[in-house]
Structures are given as C-alpha cells and as structure tokens.
Design a protein around this motif. Sequence first.
Motif, short mmCIF file in Angstrom:
data_model
loop_
_atom_site.label_atom_id
_atom_site.label_comp_id
_atom_site.label_asym_id
_atom_site.label_seq_id
_atom_site.Cartn_x
_atom_site.Cartn_y
_atom_site.Cartn_z
N PHE A 197 0.81 -1.23 0.00
CA PHE A 197 0.00 0.00 0.00
C PHE A 197 0.85 1.28 0.00
O PHE A 197 0.30 2.37 -0.16
N ILE A 198 2.18 1.13 0.18
CA ILE A 198 3.03 2.33 0.05
C ILE A 198 3.00 2.80 -1.41
O ILE A 198 3.04 4.00 -1.69
N ALA A 199 2.92 1.84 -2.34
CA ALA A 199 2.92 2.18 -3.77
C ALA A 199 1.51 2.51 -4.25
O ALA A 199 0.95 1.86 -5.13
N ALA A 212 11.69 3.80 -4.38
CA ALA A 212 12.61 2.83 -3.74
C ALA A 212 11.90 1.48 -3.54
O ALA A 212 12.51 0.42 -3.72
N VAL A 213 10.61 1.53 -3.19
CA VAL A 213 9.85 0.28 -3.02
C VAL A 213 9.72 -0.43 -4.37
O VAL A 213 9.95 -1.64 -4.49
N LEU A 214 9.41 0.33 -5.43
CA LEU A 214 9.26 -0.28 -6.75
C LEU A 214 10.57 -0.90 -7.22
O LEU A 214 10.59 -1.96 -7.85
N ALA A 215 11.69 -0.22 -6.92
CA ALA A 215 13.00 -0.68 -7.42
C ALA A 215 13.53 -1.88 -6.64
O ALA A 215 14.38 -2.62 -7.15
N ALA A 216 13.05 -2.10 -5.43
CA ALA A 216 13.64 -3.14 -4.57
C ALA A 216 13.31 -4.55 -5.07
O ALA A 216 12.21 -4.82 -5.52
N GLU A 217 14.29 -5.43 -4.98
CA GLU A 217 14.07 -6.87 -5.22
C GLU A 217 13.76 -7.53 -3.87
O GLU A 217 13.91 -6.89 -2.82
N VAL A 218 13.36 -8.81 -3.91
CA VAL A 218 12.97 -9.47 -2.65
C VAL A 218 14.13 -9.56 -1.64
O VAL A 218 13.89 -9.66 -0.44
N HIS A 219 15.37 -9.50 -2.15
CA HIS A 219 16.51 -9.63 -1.22
C HIS A 219 17.10 -8.27 -0.83
O HIS A 219 18.17 -8.23 -0.22
N ASP A 220 16.42 -7.19 -1.18
CA ASP A 220 17.01 -5.87 -0.96
C ASP A 220 16.67 -5.23 0.40
O ASP A 220 16.95 -4.05 0.60
N THR A 221 16.05 -5.96 1.31
CA THR A 221 15.82 -5.39 2.64
C THR A 221 16.80 -6.03 3.63
O THR A 221 17.39 -7.09 3.35
N ALA A 228 16.81 -6.58 20.09
CA ALA A 228 15.52 -6.82 20.75
C ALA A 228 14.38 -6.11 20.04
O ALA A 228 13.21 -6.43 20.26
N LEU A 229 14.68 -5.16 19.17
CA LEU A 229 13.62 -4.44 18.46
C LEU A 229 14.15 -3.96 17.09
O LEU A 229 14.29 -2.76 16.84
N PRO A 230 14.44 -4.93 16.23
CA PRO A 230 15.02 -4.55 14.93
C PRO A 230 13.98 -3.94 14.01
O PRO A 230 12.78 -4.12 14.23
N ILE A 231 14.43 -3.21 13.00
CA ILE A 231 13.50 -2.79 11.94
C ILE A 231 13.97 -3.38 10.61
O ILE A 231 15.17 -3.57 10.39
N ARG A 232 12.98 -3.68 9.75
CA ARG A 232 13.32 -4.13 8.40
C ARG A 232 13.14 -2.95 7.46
O ARG A 232 12.11 -2.29 7.47
N GLN A 233 14.17 -2.69 6.68
CA GLN A 233 14.10 -1.59 5.73
C GLN A 233 14.88 -1.93 4.46
O GLN A 233 15.62 -2.91 4.42
N ILE A 234 14.69 -1.08 3.45
CA ILE A 234 15.41 -1.28 2.19
C ILE A 234 16.87 -0.86 2.40
O ILE A 234 17.15 0.17 3.03
N ARG A 235 17.78 -1.67 1.88
CA ARG A 235 19.22 -1.39 2.01
C ARG A 235 19.55 -0.06 1.36
O ARG A 235 19.08 0.23 0.27
N ASN A 236 20.36 0.73 2.02
CA ASN A 236 20.80 2.00 1.44
C ASN A 236 22.13 2.40 2.10
O ASN A 236 22.76 1.59 2.80
N SER A 278 8.35 -8.05 0.81
CA SER A 278 7.34 -8.01 -0.25
C SER A 278 7.55 -6.83 -1.20
O SER A 278 6.91 -6.77 -2.25
N ALA A 279 8.44 -5.90 -0.87
CA ALA A 279 8.76 -4.81 -1.81
C ALA A 279 9.16 -5.40 -3.16
O ALA A 279 8.86 -4.83 -4.21
N GLY A 280 9.81 -6.56 -3.13
CA GLY A 280 10.24 -7.22 -4.36
C GLY A 280 9.08 -7.75 -5.19
O GLY A 280 9.28 -8.19 -6.32
N LEU A 281 7.87 -7.73 -4.63
CA LEU A 281 6.69 -8.18 -5.38
C LEU A 281 5.86 -7.01 -5.88
O LEU A 281 4.82 -7.20 -6.51
N VAL A 282 6.30 -5.79 -5.56
CA VAL A 282 5.49 -4.60 -5.92
C VAL A 282 6.04 -4.01 -7.21
O VAL A 282 7.22 -3.68 -7.30
N GLU A 283 5.17 -3.89 -8.21
CA GLU A 283 5.65 -3.46 -9.53
C GLU A 283 5.05 -2.17 -10.04
O GLU A 283 5.49 -1.63 -11.06
#
Length: 309
Positions: A197-199, A212-221, A228-236, A278-283
């Motif tokens: 829903f970001i896209a 950045a979400v559109l460009a990301a592949e499934v392995h890019d986060t 104890a409280l990590p965040i998942r984000q796109i590599r940069n 799932s960013a890697g599934l957003v086109e």
Amino acid sequence: MRTRITELLGIEHPIFQAAMSWASSNAPLVIAVSNAGGMGVLGAGPMRPDDFSSALKKIKQETRKPFGVNIPLNGTRAKELLDIAFAEKIPVMVASQGGPREHLARFRAIGTKWLHVVASVEHAKKAEAAGVDALVVDGAEAGGHPPPSNVSTLVLVRRVVRATRLPVVASGGVADGAGIAALLALGAEAVQLGTRFIATPEASVHENYKRAVLAAEVHDTCLVGPAALPIRQIRNAFTDKFLAASSSEREALFKAASLKQAALEGDVEWGKVEAGQSAGLVEDIVPAGELMQRLVRELDDARRRLASL
Ligand SMILES: Cc1cc2nc3c(=O)[nH]c(=O)nc-3n(C[C@H](O)[C@H](O)[C@H](O)COP(=O)(O)O)c2cc1C
C-alpha cells in the motif's frame, strides 16, 4: 468471503491495509481502502494530537464503513491519542507495543473492537488472556518491526492459530491475492498488507520512497537496530554504514537516521526506508481502491486454481 474477522468488524473483504507511520498517518489511504470494502488503518504513532483528531473527523465524513486506528501503547503520546480515539468512538483499534488490559473495558463500552499486534506465541497468549477481540500476527518478512526471533509469517501464523482461539489477521510478506489465499489457508481470517500500500498515490510518503519500493528486489531489505527491536528496511547508504560499524558505533548511527527523513524529506539514502521483503513483489503504483479490487480478483483466482488442482 466471510470469516470471523469480516463478521467481527463488518467488512466486505478479509484484507487490511496495515498501519504505517507516515505512509498511513493521513486520511486518504484509510478512506480509499475502507470504502473499497477492506480495513483501512490510520497510523497514529507519529501524529500530533490535533492532526490525529482532524484526520479522524475527515475519515468519518468520507466513509461510513469501518476503519481502524493504530496506537503504539508505549509511545510518549499514547495517552493523549487514546483519549482522542475514545472521544471519536473509533470502530476498530489495532494496538501495538504494550499491554492492552487497562484500556479494554473503556473502549468496549463504546463498541470499539480491539485487535492487538503480536510477533510471538507468548505475546499472542498474553493478549488473548487480557481479553482482546483478535490478533494481528507479524512475521519476519514484515516491514517496520518484525519479530526479534526472526520467525517467518508462514510458521508464526500457523503456530498462533494453533495456540489460541482468537481470530488472526496475518501480516508480513504479502503483496498480492495469492499471498492472501496462502495465509487464509493457514487459518488466518484476514491478511494485512503494508509495503504494497506504500505504492499508491494515497500513501503519504515522498515519491522517492515509493520509487525505492518499486525498485527493490525481494533480497534488498535488511534488519538494523537493536536485536531486541530490529527494523526491516530497504538497504541504502545508512544500512551499509550501520552494518559495517562496530557495535559501539551502531547506537549513535541508528539514532541519527529516521523514518521521517525518508518518508517526508525523500532522503532514501540516509533515512530509514522501512519496507518488507514483499517490496520485491510490488511493480506499480495503483490507486488504493483499484488495488483493493485487484487483490480481491487475485484472491478469487488463487482459490479457483487451488480448487481445480
Ligand atoms: C513504513 C512502515 C511503517 C510502519 N509503521 C508501523 C506502525 O506505526 N505501527 C505498527 O503497528 N506497525 C507498523 N508497521 C508494520 C505494518 O503495520 C505491517 O505489520 C507490515 O507492513 C506488514 O508487512 P509487509 O510490509 O510485508 O506487508 C510499519 C511498516 C512499514 C513498512
């Protein structure tokens, strides 16, 4: 499709737009999803109380359908936000981080359904014992805060469905109708999508973030932050520097970067571009109402395909 969640909340489709700080901290996305028969969720966490109050009024003006509000219960503004949500008689609370027990009676008295976000079997059982109406279960694929245990959505949702009696909304790693069908097959009774829903034009983040979400592949986060409280984000540039740093340098680096920097200022190199695998599934970027129709069509296709096997 009827499930215990669609019945409990009075929604047409078992599909949630996840609460996302900044991306869904605005009325339009919530309105579009709820009007399309899903559950739109306002991410109140970073909102100023007066903005939160006017967003709620706008949502109530522009949809008669149910909508939800996410409040992180251990946030510094939680009490104020809870009071506003109560005064506005919100239909659905999707609470995260913190115990629900002390708030339930008050909200139940005004008819609010209370869903609680959990990322472990232990917290699922605790929320059930506290008396919540349903659970949102976040697995490791999720953007934002995935479980520190790193257990995948596939395994954690199944485990929680077996360990509690509450209806479960599965969350993390889903960007299309096939993913929704898969998690319903596990026993979830609705499925929540954040990154997808970001896209949308309605998501209130900078264009650079959406690109950045559109460009990301499934392995890019990747995961950054405290274990104890990590965040998942796109590599940069920020995550590269963080991951290369010594453990003593990491805390300062983590504090210096923010989600707001990426979401509002468009700094997708040094900000926190929170997003799931799932960013890697957003086109594509699609209006949220149209996306809802597409998800429902894809869900039907997936069900037909399974039935025909
Ligand atoms: C940018 C972003 C911000 C988020 N902010 C919140 C938040 O404020 N509160 C919350 O409970 N979850 C938050 N989440 C987690 C989502 O509600 C949801 O669990 C997650 O997006 C599901 O995984 P997916 O992105 O793979 O669909 C956030 C996720 C993202 C991607």
